[in-house]
Design a protein around this motif. Structure first.
Motif, PDB file in Angstrom:
ATOM      1  N   UNK A 202       0.841  -1.194   0.000  1.00  0.00           N
ATOM      2  CA  UNK A 202       0.000   0.000   0.000  1.00  0.00           C
ATOM      3  C   UNK A 202       0.876   1.244   0.000  1.00  0.00           C
ATOM      4  N   UNK A 203       0.217   2.390  -0.199  1.00  0.00           N
ATOM      5  CA  UNK A 203       0.939   3.659  -0.048  1.00  0.00           C
ATOM      6  C   UNK A 203       0.466   4.458   1.162  1.00  0.00           C
ATOM      7  N   UNK A 204      -0.824   4.355   1.517  1.00  0.00           N
ATOM      8  CA  UNK A 204      -1.439   5.242   2.523  1.00  0.00           C
ATOM      9  C   UNK A 204      -1.313   6.699   2.085  1.00  0.00           C
ATOM     10  N   UNK A 205      -1.278   6.923   0.774  1.00  0.00           N
ATOM     11  CA  UNK A 205      -1.195   8.290   0.251  1.00  0.00           C
ATOM     12  C   UNK A 205      -2.352   9.130   0.812  1.00  0.00           C
ATOM     13  N   UNK A 206      -2.090  10.404   1.108  1.00  0.00           N
ATOM     14  CA  UNK A 206      -0.884  11.198   0.823  1.00  0.00           C
ATOM     15  C   UNK A 206       0.200  11.103   1.902  1.00  0.00           C
ATOM     16  N   UNK A 207       0.062  10.127   2.817  1.00  0.00           N
ATOM     17  CA  UNK A 207       0.983  10.015   3.949  1.00  0.00           C
ATOM     18  C   UNK A 207       2.065   8.970   3.694  1.00  0.00           C
ATOM     19  N   UNK A 208       3.050   8.927   4.601  1.00  0.00           N
ATOM     20  CA  UNK A 208       4.057   7.852   4.657  1.00  0.00           C
ATOM     21  C   UNK A 208       4.755   7.598   3.319  1.00  0.00           C
ATOM     22  N   UNK A 209       5.175   8.659   2.692  1.00  0.00           N
ATOM     23  CA  UNK A 209       5.823   8.558   1.388  1.00  0.00           C
ATOM     24  C   UNK A 209       7.127   7.773   1.475  1.00  0.00           C
ATOM     25  N   UNK A 215       8.829  12.906   2.764  1.00  0.00           N
ATOM     26  CA  UNK A 215       8.640  14.322   3.046  1.00  0.00           C
ATOM     27  C   UNK A 215       7.769  15.025   2.035  1.00  0.00           C
ATOM     28  N   UNK A 216       7.540  14.366   0.888  1.00  0.00           N
ATOM     29  CA  UNK A 216       6.674  14.921  -0.144  1.00  0.00           C
ATOM     30  C   UNK A 216       5.337  14.180  -0.133  1.00  0.00           C
ATOM     31  N   UNK A 217       4.391  14.679  -0.877  1.00  0.00           N
ATOM     32  CA  UNK A 217       3.079  14.036  -0.955  1.00  0.00           C
ATOM     33  C   UNK A 217       3.207  12.644  -1.583  1.00  0.00           C
ATOM     34  N   UNK A 218       2.610  11.671  -0.948  1.00  0.00           N
ATOM     35  CA  UNK A 218       2.629  10.308  -1.471  1.00  0.00           C
ATOM     36  C   UNK A 218       1.523  10.150  -2.517  1.00  0.00           C
ATOM     37  N   UNK A 219       1.667   9.136  -3.386  1.00  0.00           N
ATOM     38  CA  UNK A 219       0.650   8.850  -4.388  1.00  0.00           C
ATOM     39  C   UNK A 219       0.764   7.386  -4.807  1.00  0.00           C
ATOM     40  N   UNK A 220      -0.298   6.814  -5.394  1.00  0.00           N
ATOM     41  CA  UNK A 220      -0.300   5.383  -5.709  1.00  0.00           C
ATOM     42  C   UNK A 220       0.854   4.905  -6.588  1.00  0.00           C
ATOM     43  N   UNK A 221       1.353   5.742  -7.483  1.00  0.00           N
ATOM     44  CA  UNK A 221       2.464   5.322  -8.342  1.00  0.00           C
ATOM     45  C   UNK A 221       3.663   4.857  -7.524  1.00  0.00           C
ATOM     46  N   UNK A 222       3.806   5.396  -6.321  1.00  0.00           N
ATOM     47  CA  UNK A 222       4.970   5.073  -5.493  1.00  0.00           C
ATOM     48  C   UNK A 222       4.869   3.687  -4.840  1.00  0.00           C
TER      49      UNK A 222
END
Length: 257
Positions: A202-209, A215-222
């Motif tokens: 998972x990503x838990x975007x926009x958290x836990x990048x 430190x930046x906004x998380x997103x599903x691509x990551x």
């Protein structure tokens, strides 16, 4: 890699300005499906709206422990109606959070139990948030009969012993950005031991990048970065890790391939 992000809050305001681009980047990165969990009534409604708008998105509906105090009879009935809608695949994000205690602990526990009862009524898996509440989380999962529907321990942070307890209940364990952090010793140790058929990402975007974008906004691509790191930890190929976690997610959430 073909990937399944099992937890991404694309219903968050952080994505209000460029959501279409976020979804496009996810698809370009190989993400085939994303579960968008609610954390209160408005965000649950938004998750369902997004699931109908974008083919790769699926919704979960629920009230986060932070907002447990808002889960009155009317709210729970509304959730029940939402949960019956097409493209809703789980009840969540629900559970306990003893770190912030935004809602009283006794209220959190009661609302957690009511969500599990709803999941059992509708035969939907649960997405569980557990922060500094491991013993009570396990007790409620056992006593409320959560093993009847199963679910996922979102962004798992417990010990190996707790992992074994969750696995015994038939749950999946999901790992996100923290496994890429250099100082994340315990998540790495646990992730190395989880059976392949119970592992999710998972990503838990926009958290836990994840690193290197921490430190930046998380997103599903990551989520691809999570898969690559877990593959190294488990000494397997990223493609195999992606395949296993994708099939696990499809089985849990009953999403067709």
């Amino acid at each position: 890699m073909r990937l399944f992000d099992t937890h991404s809050h694309l219903n968050d305001e952080a994505f209000s300005g460029d959501l279409a681009e976020i979804v496009e980047r996810a698809e370009q990165a190989g993400v085939e499906a994303v579960v968008v969990p609610g954390y209160d009534l408005p965000s649950s409604e938004r998750a369902l709206e997004l699931a109908h708008r974008f083919d790769i998105l699926y919704a979960a509906v629920g009230i986060h422990p932070h907002d447990a105090s808002s889960a009155d009879e009317a709210a729970m009935e509304k959730l029940r109606l939402l949960a019956k809608e097409d493209r809703v695949v789980a009840i969540g994000e629900i559970g306990l959070d003893y770190h912030y205690d935004h809602s009283p602990r006794d209220v959190q526990r009661e609302v957690f139990e009511r969500h599990i009862a709803l999941a059992r009524e509708l035969n939907l898996p649960v997405i569980v948030h557990d922060r500094e509440a491991h013993a009570d989380t396990l007790e409620i999962l056992k006593q409320a009969g959560a093993s009847e529907v199963g679910g996922v321990m979102h962004c798992f942070s417990g010990s190996l012993d707790m992992a074994q307890e969750c696995l015994h209940l038939g749950f999946y364990l999901s790992f996100g950005g923290p496994v890429t952090f250099k100082n994340a010793r315990r998540p790495k140790e646990v992730a190395a031991q989880v059976p392949e058929d119970r592992l999710l990402i998972e990503t838990d975007a926009p958290y836990l990048t994840p690193e290197p974008y921490r430190g930046k906004r998380n997103e599903p691509a990551y989520v691809a970065l999570v898969a690559e790191t877990l593959a190294k930890i488990r000494e397997t190929e990223p493609e195999q890790l992606a395949l296993a976690t994708r099939e696990n997610a499809r089985r849990l959430f009953r999403v067709q391939g």
